[in-house]
Design a protein around this motif. Structure first.
Motif, PDB file in Angstrom:
ATOM      1  N   ARG A 185      87.648  39.600  28.733  1.00 60.92           N
ATOM      2  CA  ARG A 185      86.799  39.049  27.676  1.00 60.92           C
ATOM      3  C   ARG A 185      85.468  38.526  28.173  1.00 60.92           C
ATOM      4  N   LEU A 186      85.166  38.633  29.424  1.00 55.10           N
ATOM      5  CA  LEU A 186      83.867  38.229  29.935  1.00 55.10           C
ATOM      6  C   LEU A 186      83.134  39.445  30.495  1.00 55.10           C
ATOM      7  N   TRP A 187      81.956  39.742  29.950  1.00 55.14           N
ATOM      8  CA  TRP A 187      81.113  40.819  30.463  1.00 55.14           C
ATOM      9  C   TRP A 187      80.111  40.233  31.441  1.00 55.14           C
ATOM     10  N   THR A 188      79.867  40.952  32.527  1.00 54.50           N
ATOM     11  CA  THR A 188      78.812  40.584  33.464  1.00 54.50           C
ATOM     12  C   THR A 188      77.878  41.776  33.655  1.00 54.50           C
ATOM     13  N   CYS A 189      76.643  41.469  34.018  1.00 57.83           N
ATOM     14  CA  CYS A 189      75.642  42.506  34.273  1.00 57.83           C
ATOM     15  C   CYS A 189      75.096  42.316  35.679  1.00 57.83           C
ATOM     16  N   THR A 190      75.296  43.318  36.527  1.00 54.40           N
ATOM     17  CA  THR A 190      74.691  43.315  37.850  1.00 54.40           C
ATOM     18  C   THR A 190      73.296  43.904  37.725  1.00 54.40           C
ATOM     19  N   ALA A 191      72.295  43.193  38.243  1.00 55.07           N
ATOM     20  CA  ALA A 191      70.911  43.624  38.063  1.00 55.07           C
ATOM     21  C   ALA A 191      70.068  43.239  39.268  1.00 55.07           C
ATOM     22  N   PHE A 199      69.419  40.792  44.180  1.00 56.39           N
ATOM     23  CA  PHE A 199      70.438  41.133  43.198  1.00 56.39           C
ATOM     24  C   PHE A 199      71.012  39.856  42.594  1.00 56.39           C
ATOM     25  N   ARG A 200      71.362  39.928  41.322  1.00 54.36           N
ATOM     26  CA  ARG A 200      72.031  38.830  40.642  1.00 54.36           C
ATOM     27  C   ARG A 200      73.094  39.408  39.712  1.00 54.36           C
ATOM     28  N   VAL A 201      74.186  38.652  39.532  1.00 56.44           N
ATOM     29  CA  VAL A 201      75.217  39.019  38.562  1.00 56.44           C
ATOM     30  C   VAL A 201      75.150  37.986  37.441  1.00 56.44           C
ATOM     31  N   PHE A 202      74.784  38.440  36.244  1.00 57.27           N
ATOM     32  CA  PHE A 202      74.570  37.559  35.104  1.00 57.27           C
ATOM     33  C   PHE A 202      75.768  37.605  34.161  1.00 57.27           C
ATOM     34  N   ARG A 203      76.146  36.466  33.632  1.00 51.81           N
ATOM     35  CA  ARG A 203      77.095  36.443  32.524  1.00 51.81           C
ATOM     36  C   ARG A 203      76.354  36.841  31.255  1.00 51.81           C
ATOM     37  N   VAL A 204      76.845  37.874  30.584  1.00 58.23           N
ATOM     38  CA  VAL A 204      76.140  38.395  29.418  1.00 58.23           C
ATOM     39  C   VAL A 204      76.050  37.348  28.305  1.00 58.23           C
ATOM     40  N   ASP A 205      77.087  36.495  28.170  1.00 59.90           N
ATOM     41  CA  ASP A 205      77.067  35.509  27.100  1.00 59.90           C
ATOM     42  C   ASP A 205      76.035  34.413  27.347  1.00 59.90           C
ATOM     43  N   ARG A 206      75.402  34.391  28.532  1.00 58.30           N
ATOM     44  CA  ARG A 206      74.403  33.362  28.816  1.00 58.30           C
ATOM     45  C   ARG A 206      72.968  33.867  28.670  1.00 58.30           C
ATOM     46  N   PHE A 207      72.815  35.123  28.292  1.00 61.72           N
ATOM     47  CA  PHE A 207      71.478  35.591  27.950  1.00 61.72           C
ATOM     48  C   PHE A 207      71.081  34.982  26.602  1.00 61.72           C
TER      49      PHE A 207
END
Length: 233
Positions: A185-191, A199-207
């Motif tokens: 249930r948690l999506w992350t975005c590596t960017a 590089f950073r791994v972002f929690r999508v729900d925190r955008f």
């Protein structure tokens, strides 16, 4: 009191997110190592691992040996894609919070049946499938960004992002989305983050916001997904 519980819950969610980030390398990590890295007790790590398992994250291991994340979750005889698994989680979560008691009971029953056939799980978690880690409202807040993120990964698009950190500080960034991952249930975005030049791994729900800049990027040495994976290895 309520504010204290909320902050405690947010700290735990952040810790679980960090645990997933450590375990995603596929290597074996001992509870002592994880406890040291996260500045908590080994008992806390044991509880967190039980929570991750209950939420659907494919963690294997045991006390005294170590833990690692294994293959993505599957439902025999079906192999679910990440999009299909997201949709299934979302549907069960929505029904589980329905005001209609019958629908809520049906969602709970469905969650139990799904748990019964998940090969990574041997017992039905008390909290129900997919409900143990992240509150539905928090997870759902990131779903609106998924279409643009998927498009950006496929089309190598540069996005302008307003991102809320774990201490509630909002920063404005230009990012190159490289990969999306789904963890119970948690999506992350590596960017690749232009602001941090790393590089950073972002929690999508925190955008907070994501905007298509209209610009695209080409693969550059040191900034690709392969480079990120190699650095982690």
């Amino acid at each position: 009191m309520a504010g204290g519980r909320k902050q405690s819950g947010e700290r735990r969610s952040d810790r679980l997110f960090e645990l997933i980030g450590i375990l995603r390398d596929g290597e074996l990590h001992t509870a002592r190592e994880l406890a040291t890295r996260l500045n908590v007790t080994e008992r806390t790590i044991w509880r967190d691992m039980a929570t991750l398992r209950a939420s659907g994250v494919p963690v294997e291991g045991e006390r005294g040996v170590g833990y690692r994340v294994t293959a993505p979750i599957t439902l025999p005889p079906l192999n679910l894609s990440m999009g299909e698994l997201e949709a299934l989680h979302l549907a069960v979560a929505i029904l589980g919070e329905a005001t209609d008691p019958e629908l809520a009971r049906s969602a709970s029953s469905l969650a139990a049946k799904i748990d019964a056939v998940l090969p990574e799980n041997t017992a039905i978690p008390s909290g129900g499938w997919g409900f143990a880690v992240y509150p539905f409202a928090d997870a759902a807040s990131g779903f609106r960004h998924m279409p643009l993120l998927r498009e950006a990964v496929r089309g190598k698009k540069i996005l302008r992002a307003a991102y809320r950190s774990r201490d509630d500080q909002v920063s404005n960034r230009l990012i190159r989305p490289l990969q999306l991952d789904y963890w119970g249930r948690l999506w992350t975005c590596t960017a690749w983050c232009e602001l941090r030049n790393d590089f950073r791994v972002f929690r999508v729900d925190r955008f907070q916001t994501l905007i298509d800049t209209g610009a695209t990027f080409k693969d550059e040495t040191g900034k690709t997904l392969d480079d990120y994976l190699a650095a982690r290895a």
